[in-house]
Write an enzyme that holds these catalytic residues in place. Structure first.
Site, PDB file in Angstrom:
ATOM      1  N   ASP A 156      26.461   0.821  10.300  1.00 44.34           N
ATOM      2  CA  ASP A 156      25.617   2.012  10.484  1.00 44.34           C
ATOM      3  C   ASP A 156      25.759   2.951   9.291  1.00 44.34           C
ATOM      4  O   ASP A 156      24.773   3.452   8.763  1.00 44.34           O
ATOM      5  CB  ASP A 156      26.004   2.714  11.779  1.00 44.34           C
TER       6      ASP A 156
ATOM      7  N   GLU B 177      21.798   1.689   5.457  1.00 47.85           N
ATOM      8  CA  GLU B 177      20.436   1.280   5.083  1.00 47.85           C
ATOM      9  C   GLU B 177      19.917   2.042   3.869  1.00 47.85           C
ATOM     10  O   GLU B 177      18.710   2.075   3.628  1.00 47.85           O
ATOM     11  CB  GLU B 177      19.494   1.426   6.280  1.00 47.85           C
TER      12      GLU B 177
ATOM     13  N   GLU C 160      24.266   6.330   4.704  1.00 45.24           N
ATOM     14  CA  GLU C 160      23.716   5.349   5.640  1.00 45.24           C
ATOM     15  C   GLU C 160      23.785   3.957   5.022  1.00 45.24           C
ATOM     16  O   GLU C 160      23.503   3.783   3.833  1.00 45.24           O
ATOM     17  CB  GLU C 160      22.269   5.697   5.982  1.00 45.24           C
TER      18      GLU C 160
ATOM     19  N   GLU D 194     -13.062  -0.519  -6.614  1.00 45.28           N
ATOM     20  CA  GLU D 194     -12.982  -1.463  -5.500  1.00 45.28           C
ATOM     21  C   GLU D 194     -12.530  -0.770  -4.222  1.00 45.28           C
ATOM     22  O   GLU D 194     -13.211  -0.827  -3.209  1.00 45.28           O
ATOM     23  CB  GLU D 194     -12.000  -2.585  -5.855  1.00 45.28           C
TER      24      GLU D 194
ATOM     25  N   ASP E 247       0.813  -1.220   0.000  1.00 41.71           N
ATOM     26  CA  ASP E 247       0.000   0.000   0.000  1.00 41.71           C
ATOM     27  C   ASP E 247       0.849   1.275   0.000  1.00 41.71           C
ATOM     28  O   ASP E 247       0.795   2.079   0.942  1.00 41.71           O
ATOM     29  CB  ASP E 247      -0.946   0.000   1.216  1.00 41.71           C
TER      30      ASP E 247
HETATM   31  O1  FUB Z   1      -3.320  -3.758   2.992  1.00 46.00           O
HETATM   32  C1  FUB Z   1      -4.640  -4.000   3.408  1.00 46.00           C
HETATM   33  C2  FUB Z   1      -5.623  -3.644   2.322  1.00 46.00           C
HETATM   34  O2  FUB Z   1      -5.316  -4.355   1.138  1.00 46.00           O
HETATM   35  C3  FUB Z   1      -5.576  -2.204   1.881  1.00 46.00           C
HETATM   36  O3  FUB Z   1      -6.226  -1.352   2.783  1.00 46.00           O
HETATM   37  C4  FUB Z   1      -6.199  -2.305   0.553  1.00 46.00           C
HETATM   38  O4  FUB Z   1      -5.998  -1.180  -0.245  1.00 46.00           O
HETATM   39  C5  FUB Z   1      -5.546  -3.545   0.005  1.00 46.00           C
HETATM   40  O5  FUB Z   1      -4.300  -3.239  -0.569  1.00 46.00           O
END
Ligand code: FUB
Length: 464
Positions: free
Chosen positions: A458, A345, A343, A224, A50
């Site tokens: 580090d 990382e 860094e 969706e 996400d």
């Molecule tokens: O990561 C959890 C849920 O899955 C998200 O809120 C949605 O957008 C889907 O990616």
């Protein structure tokens, strides 16, 4: 959490209470064992999901969720931050926010969005409200893009059981909070960004606005979840996850922030071994970038996802071309300067290692075994480097850092040996001579030594 190479595969057979069909389809889409070959996904040390990118002061920050190892549901307890100046080498800033940030939240640190206003950073996230058992949107605030973030109001900002907040700040100063699955909502935020005026309003999900879904009469449109609203050349875009499951990314446009929306087609087709996808779009340094997630890492799948990014170019009429997932990722913007402290990382790719909070602040690379490596892309050595220094710690007997060019077993430009330092957070600086590091090359820090964990790193720096 241990390195991905030692992770188990996906057992994607749980049922998702919120949207049961997701879990059923997840079981049909097992994780791939394929090793990503280049620099996508952008994080290899944990599973991330996400993405929500933010451009601030010449850096791109990407805020992500974190899928727990071996997860068989959206088991997510904290959020993560990474940043880059060159779209190739990403710095891990750790986790500045987790479920405990919201005292009223019980679970489900899902897809959020960060926006900056007047020097403060607001992070909107969906979580489960312990008191009601419903999904609610919380808002946290920080003075820095890397936090720490604190709950801004101590309670949900909005709550109607729906998820995936996204905030758009229009040119006239009006901010809008969008969210929703199965509906698409918006509310007008006040200038404080932590309250709103007027009621939450449902955006009409018409097939003209959001396309036509096949075979689901209760959800006639493609929309969706995961709205991402922005404005470009006077046109408003809403890029969203479409037609679960599996999802593709579609988009609509409108003459204003609340519509009316017109469906414009596919941005990213169904690809990549995850039955969800989630979009974030930015412009940075003259390029346009599309962030998404997939299941491309070992053990990856619908509940063990990874954030990736592609560069794209809008067509001359403002429409978005079809963008395909790649393992290469975008070209590097500029080069990385090895003659200033970097860094550990910060990497384009890592193999085997993990990151953890360093006692001195920031993060360090740790859990390093023989043969693990870090890839740093496009390092500008110019006329040549003479020596290399690194800040290291070892609770065992240490190991070696091989400086290799072009690949993990490429030309050896130097070897630094680190001994015991008396603890994994007891830091010492080691140095070694360097030869043959000239021009711009991919640098690999390859760790060698005995068995077990060797050393932590580090930071590092070359001298000219
Ligand atoms: O990561 C959890 C849920 O899955 C998200 O809120 C949605 O957008 C889907 O990616």
């Amino acid at each position: 959490m241990r390195s991905l190479s030692r992770r188990g595969g996906l057992a994607a057979n749980a049922r998702l209470a919120l949207i049961p069909v997701l879990a059923v389809l997840a079981a049909m889409l097992p994780g791939t064992a394929r090793q990503a070959r280049a620099d996508n996904p952008i994080v290899q040390t944990i599973y991330t999901a996400d993405p929500a990118p933010l451009v601030h002061n010449g850096r791109v920050y990407v805020y992500t969720g974190h899928d727990e190892d071996g997860s068989t549901y959206f088991t997510m307890r904290d959020w993560r931050v990474y940043s880059t100046t060159d779209m190739a080498n990403w710095t891990d800033h750790g986790s500045p926010m987790n479920l405990a940030t919201f005292s009223w939240a019980s679970s489900d640190a899902w897809a959020g969005h960060v926006i900056e206003r007047n020097g403060r950073f607001y992070w909107y996230v969906p979580v489960n409200n312990r008191a009601t058992g419903r999904k609610a949107i919380g808002v946290a605030v920080a003075n820095s893009p890397t936090g720490p973030f604190v709950d801004a109001i101590g309670r949900p900002l909005v709550e109607n059981g729906e998820i995936d907040p996204n905030v758009f700040l229009d040119d006239d100063g009006q901010a809008y909070l969008y969210w929703g699955n199965p509906n698409l909502w918006y509310v007008r935020l006040n200038t404080d960004m932590i309250s709103y005026s007027g009621a939450a309003t449902r955006i009409p999900l018409t097939t003209a606005g959001f396309g036509t879904r096949t075979g689901n009469t209760s959800r006639p449109t493609l929309y969706e979840e995961g709205p991402w609203v922005y404005k470009r050349n006077g046109l408003y875009y809403n890029v969203f996850a479409a037609e679960c499951c599996s999802e593709f990314i579609g988009y609509s446009t409108a003459p204003g922030p609340t519509g009316p929306w017109t469906y414009r087609g596919t941005v990213m087709p169904r690809q990549g071994s995850s039955f969800t996808n989630h979009a974030g779009v930015i412009d940075f340094n003259g390029g346009s970038y599309f962030f998404y997630h997939n299941g491309a890492l070992p053990g990856g799948g619908g509940f063990t996802r990874s954030v990736a990014v592609e560069r794209f170019t809008y067509r001359s009429d403002g429409t978005i071309p079809t963008i395909n997932m790649s393992t290469a990722g975008p070209p590097q913007v500029g080069t990385l300067n090895p003659f200033v402290r970097q860094e550990a990382e910060t990497a384009a790719w890592s193999s085997g290692v993990e990151t953890e909070p360093a006692a001195s602040g920031g993060m360090n690379v740790g859990y390093v075994n023989n043969g693990d490596y870090l890839k740093v892309r496009g390092v500008a050595f110019g006329g040549g480097a003479r020596s290399f220094s690194a800040r290291v710690a070892s609770g065992t007997t240490g190991g070696r850092i091989e400086l290799r060019l072009g690949g993990p077993t490429g030309t050896l430009a130097g070897t630094c040996t680190a001994g015991a330092t008396g603890g994994w957070q007891s830091w010492a600086t080691v140095s070694c001579p360097v030869t043959g590091a000239t021009g711009t090359q991919d640098l690999y820090l390859r760790f060698t030594g005995g068995s077990g964990y060797l050393l932590n790193v580090d930071w590092w720096q070359f001298t000219q």
